[in-house]
Design an enzyme around this catalytic site. Structure first.
Site, short mmCIF file in Angstrom:
data_model
loop_
_atom_site.label_atom_id
_atom_site.label_comp_id
_atom_site.label_asym_id
_atom_site.label_seq_id
_atom_site.Cartn_x
_atom_site.Cartn_y
_atom_site.Cartn_z
N ASP A 15 -17.73 -5.61 21.72
CA ASP A 15 -18.15 -4.60 22.69
C ASP A 15 -18.68 -3.40 21.88
O ASP A 15 -18.41 -3.29 20.69
CB ASP A 15 -16.95 -4.20 23.56
CG ASP A 15 -17.25 -3.03 24.47
OD1 ASP A 15 -18.25 -3.07 25.19
OD2 ASP A 15 -16.47 -2.05 24.42
N ASP A 17 -19.38 0.51 23.26
CA ASP A 17 -18.74 1.79 23.58
C ASP A 17 -17.22 1.63 23.63
O ASP A 17 -16.71 0.82 24.40
CB ASP A 17 -19.22 2.31 24.94
CG ASP A 17 -20.71 2.58 24.98
OD1 ASP A 17 -21.10 3.72 25.19
OD2 ASP A 17 -21.51 1.63 24.77
N ASP A 176 -12.46 -3.42 24.43
CA ASP A 176 -11.51 -2.34 24.72
C ASP A 176 -11.07 -2.30 26.17
O ASP A 176 -10.36 -1.38 26.56
CB ASP A 176 -12.11 -0.98 24.33
CG ASP A 176 -13.24 -0.54 25.25
OD1 ASP A 176 -13.90 -1.41 25.88
OD2 ASP A 176 -13.48 0.68 25.37
#
Length: 226
Positions: A15, A17, A176
């Site tokens: 991922d 961000d 995240d």
């Protein structure tokens, strides 16, 4: 979830961000420039932090509707305003998380293929990777508008694997949030989650996954050479 889970992936998908890059300051700046231009109250960085994860349209919608109201036409206008501001500030205050560069280099050294799978639009993803100096680490990038769907749809990670020439079961996802976990799990892929990211306000230790990382380098503890 196991602290000692070990995998021998041919590819690792990241991922963007909240996993590779701390982009929240730029996203908050763009959101508040948008809100100010539209005559609406600005949001705290903490609020914006909890809105990140499902792409820009969702971020803008939440900025415009949480605790207040906005029509669909107002939201559509706001998305265009946000994009204009974000194109200017994208990367200005972004930071690479500790351990990320070393992790990418180590995986490269093991001949593991690397990809970014993000819900951020390609027009912002590719320039950001270049601006932060990490674009060359990745063999492919699947952005939020590459397909008609975004994470948590597993089609996103499947496409990355297809481009890398590996089966989803031969890959590992690192993210995240639940978006990353659900996308990976839907494709039959193990997933590790970082504890320092965004996760849309959901405690990351409540999300089903194969391990938690407090630093990107800890991913290497879960990866053995095939």
């Amino acid at each position: 979830m196991s602290a000692s889970a070990r995998f021998a992936p041919r590819a690792v998908l990241f991922d963007l961000d909240g996993t590779l890059l701390d982009t929240i300051a730029d996203l908050a700046d763009a959101a508040n420039l948008m809100l100010a231009e539209l005559g609406r109250p600005v949001r705290s960085q903490e609020e914006v932090h909890s809105f990140v994860g499902k792409g820009i349209p969702n971020l803008v919608r939440r900025c415009m509707t949480e605790g207040t109201r906005a029509t669909e036409a107002e939201i559509e206008t706001a998305v265009a305003v946000f994009r204009r501001h974000y194109a200017v500030v994208n990367g200005a205050r972004t930071a690479i998380y500790p351990g990320v560069i070393e992790t990418l280099q180590a995986l490269r050294g093991r001949d593991i293929r690397l990809a970014v799978v993000t819900n951020k639009a390609e027009a912002f993803t590719l320039p950001l990777l270049e601006r932060m100096g990490i674009a060359t680490h990745f063999d492919t990038v699947v952005s939020g508008d590459t397909l008609p769907v975004k994470k948590p749809d597993p089609a996103t990670v499947r496409l990355a694997c297809e481009r890398l020439g590996v089966a989803p079961t031969e890959a590992l996802m690192i993210g995240d949030s639940a978006n990353d976990a659900l996308a990976a799990q839907g494709a039959g892929m193990p997933v590790l989650l970082v504890t320092y990211g965004y996760s849309e306000g959901v405690p990351v230790d409540t999300i089903e996954c194969d391990g938690l990382l407090s630093n990107a380098l800890q991913a290497l503890d879960h990866i053995v050479t095939a």
